[in-house]
Write an enzyme that holds these catalytic residues in place. Structure first.
Site, short mmCIF file in Angstrom:
data_model
loop_
_atom_site.label_atom_id
_atom_site.label_comp_id
_atom_site.label_asym_id
_atom_site.label_seq_id
_atom_site.Cartn_x
_atom_site.Cartn_y
_atom_site.Cartn_z
N SER A 1 0.84 -1.19 0.00
CA SER A 1 0.00 0.00 0.00
C SER A 1 0.89 1.25 0.00
O SER A 1 1.69 1.42 -0.92
CB SER A 1 -0.95 -0.06 1.19
OG SER A 1 -1.95 0.92 1.09
N SER A 2 0.78 2.12 1.00
CA SER A 2 1.64 3.30 1.03
C SER A 2 3.11 2.87 1.01
O SER A 2 3.96 3.55 0.41
CB SER A 2 1.36 4.14 2.28
OG SER A 2 2.00 5.39 2.22
#
Ligand code: NAG
Ligand code: NAG
Length: 407
Positions: A145-146
């Site tokens: 994700s991030s």
């Protein structure tokens, strides 16, 4: 901020009590001394196993939004595998107290030695190489994700530091660049990118990556990327955009040289690009943003279990030819910052307001309930604002997301 840090230390201490195996005294440790340029004050946590390889490799594992260094440490197998194979893991901790997402949007983070979170993380790498006599040519980065987005950022901004990257449910380098003058625009949630509305040609993506380090003509890291086709938070379009970006940067054809079904899991399709498989992409059918990381596949790609003749920076190239440049030494990498250039090529034209209004016209009526990790608010958003079994958390004026109640 202070309280967050205290909580983090408290939870790290709790983790140690609960999880630390009695045979291995090593644990997650915070480094508080000056470790080099760290303009955004990224937290530095490290796991050094009791028994290190002779010249240990380094794995950087940036966490996800709302994650922490200790959560990444506890929530993956990388430390356990480090104890087995003798490599070091660096767990950076986001300084962005609002949502713990990484700085993927500023011109600083998207520029070699330009500042931002990426430079702080690279300072951790350099400190670790010097402190533990680690292998500067075997530095790797992976995240979800991030953290997968930060993997793309680090591979783009620092091709001289990293030998390879593995991005999970992320976006291409430069996709999160804040629109307009993005100097100092840290922690911007680029909903246009996340929703798959930032697309470029391979040549455009290549130019965006090259603008991060103008004049760099050296060896480029190899890369792999993983994405669920049903990702509701980071649109699957970003998978194809990463394929375009990295094959272009590496000078490879977008047509895979091989396709392997059901690997490493049933329903996952692996495509390899270039004669040496320098770039590979895994499309996970029906998988959401909650993709299950296959640490063994990552560790194998980085050859972290290897002890001699291992894959390293400068070894091989997409075409199989000997690379034209030799690995940079630690000292030559410790150069002073170059001025941060505002590159217009980094700023996507598709973030214009006209696109934005088109977005709102196609969203779901507000009567429905948003699912976990779906968008639930923000300027220009007209979709559902209620969350099922979750709370709506505002990241910024442009983006709110349904997150688990207990985060
Ligand atoms: C961009 O923003 C920075 C910080 O606000 C400012 O110093 C700089 O002059 C701006 N650049 C341009 C081209 O407007
Ligand atoms: C752009 O964003 C909107 C809203 O999130 C979405 O419905 C649309 O499919 C996106 N476009 C692409 C190409 O993914």
């Amino acid at each position: 901020m202070m309280r967050a840090v205290k909580n983090l230390i408290a939870s790290a201490a709790l983790l140690l009590t609960v999880l630390a195996p009695s045979t291995n005294a090593a644990s997650l440790v915070q480094i508080t001394e000056n470790f080099g340029p760290n303009p955004t004050k990224v937290g530095f946590y490290i796991y050094v196993p009791d028994v290190l390889a002779a010249k240990p490799a380094i794995l950087v594992n940036p966490h996800w939004c709302h994650g922490t260094a200790s959560a990444a440490y506890a929530g993956s197998q990388y430390a356990t595998l480090a104890a087995k194979y003798g490599y070091i893991v660096i767990y950076p901790n986001s300084p962005n107290a609002a949502d713990q997402c990484w700085d993927l949007s500023s011109s600083q983070t998207l520029t070699h030695d330009g500042g931002g979170d990426s430079q702080g993380i690279v300072s951790m790498v350099k400190w670790t190489i010097a402190k533990y006599n680690a292998d500067a040519s075997r530095v790797f980065v992976t995240g979800v994700s991030s953290g997968g987005m930060m993997t793309n950022v680090l591979i783009g901004s620092y091709p001289d530091v990293f030998a390879a990257g593995s991005a999970w449910a992320g976006v291409p380098f430069g996709c999160y660049a804040a629109p307009g003058n993005n100097s100092g625009v840290y922690g911007y949630w680029n909903s246009q990118c996340a929703s798959g509305n930032v697309t470029h040609t391979p040549a455009e993506w290549k130019a965006i990556v090259q603008a991060a380090y103008p004049g760099y003509r050296g060896w480029r890291p190899k890369m792999q990327t993983f994405h669920g086709t049903s990702d509701e938070t980071v649109n699957y379009v970003n998978f194809g955009e990463q394929v375009k970006e990295w094959t272009a940067v590496l000078g490879l054809s977008q047509t895979p040289v091989s396709t392997t079904l059901n690997t490493p899991l049933s329903g996952w399709t692996k495509t390899s690009y270039g004669p040496s498989g320098w770039f590979e992409a895994y499309s996970a059918a029906g998988v959401t943003h909650n993709i299950q990381v296959q640490a063994d596949t990552v560790v194998a790609f980085f050859q972290l279990s290897c002890s001699a003749g291992c894959f390293s920076w400068g070894q091989g190239s997409p075409s199989g030819a000997v690379p034209p440049v030799s690995p940079l030494t630690t000292s030559t990498r410790l150069t002073t910052s170059i001025p941060v250039a505002i590159s217009t090529t980094k700023i996507s034209t598709s973030t214009a307001s006209s696109t934005h209004s088109a977005v709102t016209a196609t969203t779901t009526p507000a009567t429905t309930v948003q699912s976990l990790y779906g968008q639930c608010g923000g300027i220009g958003y007209a979709g559902p604002t209620a969350c099922a079994a979750a709370k709506c958390s505002s990241y910024n004026a442009y983006y709110s997301q349904c997150v688990p109640t207990a985060v």
